[in-house]
Design a protein around this motif. Structure first.
Motif, PDB file in Angstrom:
ATOM      1  N   LEU A  44      43.749  41.187  38.346  1.00 28.06           N
ATOM      2  CA  LEU A  44      44.567  41.001  39.544  1.00 28.06           C
ATOM      3  C   LEU A  44      44.819  39.512  39.742  1.00 28.06           C
ATOM      4  O   LEU A  44      43.872  38.749  39.977  1.00 28.06           O
ATOM      5  CB  LEU A  44      43.874  41.590  40.772  1.00 28.06           C
ATOM      6  N   ASN A  45      46.097  39.134  39.576  1.00 29.87           N
ATOM      7  CA  ASN A  45      46.505  37.756  39.889  1.00 29.87           C
ATOM      8  C   ASN A  45      45.576  36.701  39.288  1.00 29.87           C
ATOM      9  O   ASN A  45      44.863  35.982  40.003  1.00 29.87           O
ATOM     10  CB  ASN A  45      46.603  37.567  41.403  1.00 29.87           C
ATOM     11  N   ASN A  46      45.566  36.653  37.954  1.00 35.42           N
ATOM     12  CA  ASN A  46      44.857  35.610  37.204  1.00 35.42           C
ATOM     13  C   ASN A  46      43.347  35.778  37.148  1.00 35.42           C
ATOM     14  O   ASN A  46      42.632  34.834  36.767  1.00 35.42           O
ATOM     15  CB  ASN A  46      45.160  34.201  37.771  1.00 35.42           C
ATOM     16  N   GLU A  47      42.848  36.955  37.485  1.00 37.34           N
ATOM     17  CA  GLU A  47      41.398  37.130  37.498  1.00 37.34           C
ATOM     18  C   GLU A  47      41.009  38.512  36.984  1.00 37.34           C
ATOM     19  O   GLU A  47      41.585  39.525  37.382  1.00 37.34           O
ATOM     20  CB  GLU A  47      40.873  36.955  38.929  1.00 37.34           C
ATOM     21  N   PHE A  48      40.022  38.557  36.088  1.00 38.69           N
ATOM     22  CA  PHE A  48      39.416  39.815  35.659  1.00 38.69           C
ATOM     23  C   PHE A  48      38.265  40.116  36.618  1.00 38.69           C
ATOM     24  O   PHE A  48      37.375  39.280  36.812  1.00 38.69           O
ATOM     25  CB  PHE A  48      38.884  39.708  34.232  1.00 38.69           C
ATOM     26  N   ILE A  49      38.277  41.303  37.210  1.00 37.38           N
ATOM     27  CA  ILE A  49      37.280  41.662  38.211  1.00 37.38           C
ATOM     28  C   ILE A  49      36.940  43.147  38.088  1.00 37.38           C
ATOM     29  O   ILE A  49      37.724  43.922  37.539  1.00 37.38           O
ATOM     30  CB  ILE A  49      37.794  41.394  39.647  1.00 37.38           C
ATOM     31  N   PRO A  50      35.779  43.572  38.612  1.00 40.17           N
ATOM     32  CA  PRO A  50      35.513  45.013  38.683  1.00 40.17           C
ATOM     33  C   PRO A  50      36.577  45.697  39.535  1.00 40.17           C
ATOM     34  O   PRO A  50      36.989  45.167  40.577  1.00 40.17           O
ATOM     35  CB  PRO A  50      34.136  45.084  39.358  1.00 40.17           C
ATOM     36  N   LEU A  51      37.025  46.863  39.093  1.00 47.89           N
ATOM     37  CA  LEU A  51      38.111  47.549  39.792  1.00 47.89           C
ATOM     38  C   LEU A  51      37.804  47.751  41.273  1.00 47.89           C
ATOM     39  O   LEU A  51      38.679  47.575  42.127  1.00 47.89           O
ATOM     40  CB  LEU A  51      38.387  48.902  39.124  1.00 47.89           C
TER      41      LEU A  51
END
Length: 286
Positions: A6-13
């Motif tokens: 999301l918007n330049n960042e890999f994160i846990p869903l």
């Protein structure tokens, strides 16, 4: 745990968050795409990305990354999420504007959201393991721009629930002339003898990538008569076989319509031949 982008960042869903002022949330002002992958290999990638760009062009929206960057992001997410049989969901919205106004704002940055979900291994043309679909029929009441893969899907959701409430898993839709358009989340094919037909594209139908691949594969590698033309309700009712098609289903046999069996009420022999061809050419350069 699923990893998303999301918007330049890999994160846990489960940690993904957007502003309530995002125009995708307020207006459905966005475009989405779903791309299947199996073992890290994409299916129909060129066609999917071309359709994504057509949708963005239709609503005057720019992808906030290059297509090379987008492909790298997808590959990274597939790897981080196990490289199995995954659908890659891509959503681009116009972004956050602190003023709610129907006019497209000019001072916003688009929101890019990508995540993966399990779609199961595709069928290789085996009738014993095929998922069988029951459908009902109804009048197509959606908007007049169904060729745009918009995130505003309430019309499709309501038609899907019409089918579910009638005890089916999908609904085949017909226009005011009683010609077939498509299903709520799928394109449709009609089989009579060795002839496979699907409706021609217009503003009532989405240009399905699996539909396009099937038309090419079945024409180039099969011995079928493949036709793109109007398909009437009468022809649908008299068909030997009916199929759904989508990126997560490939070709899927319909076994009942409005409570009546289609053909023998099982996956048909033409479907078996067709789906085997789809499996053989699944990773061709489309």
């Amino acid at each position: 745990m699923t990893t998303a982008y999301l918007n330049n960042e890999f994160i846990p869903l489960e940690e993904a968050r957007i502003s309530p002022m995002d125009r995708g949330f307020l207006f459905g002002d966005g475009i989405y795409e779903v791309i299947p992958s199996h073992g890290g290999r994409f299916v129909g990638l060129k066609l999917h990305l071309a359709r994504l760009q057509r949708g963005l062009d239709e609503i005057q929206l720019e992808l906030p990354v290059s297509y090379d960057e987008l492909t790298t992001l997808m590959k990274t997410l597939v790897e981080r999420n196990g490289s199995g049989s995954l659908g890659i969901y891509i959503q681009v919205t116009r972004g956050v504007s602190m003023t709610r106004n129907h006019v497209y704002p000019s001072d916003v940055t688009p929101t890019l959201f990508i995540y993966t979900f399990d779609i199961g291994k595709p069928n290789e043309g085996d009738p014993d393991t095929a998922r069988l679909w029951r459908v009902v029929t109804g009048r197509d009441l959606r908007w007049q721009r169904c060729q745009i893969k918009s995130t505003s899907l309430l019309g499709n959701v309501m038609h899907m629930m019409e089918g579910v409430d009638a005890g089916a898993e999908e609904i085949l839709l017909f226009d005011e002339h009683d010609n077939l358009t498509e299903a709520s989340v799928s394109n449709a094919f009609v089989v009579s003898g060795n002839t496979i037909a699907t409706p021609a594209l217009d503003q009532h139908k989405l240009a399905g990538v699996t539909r396009d691949m099937a038309l090419s594969i079945l024409s180039d590698h099969g011995d079928f008569n493949v036709e793109v033309r109007p398909v009437s309700r009468t022809e649908v009712g008299a068909a030997d076989e009916l199929w759904l098609s989508s990126s997560t289903k490939e070709l899927a046999p319909i076994v009942s319509i409005d409570g009546k069996p289609v053909g023998t009420g099982a996956a048909g022999s033409v479907w078996c031949r067709a789906q085997r061809l789809m499996a053989a050419h699944r990773f061709d350069d489309y």
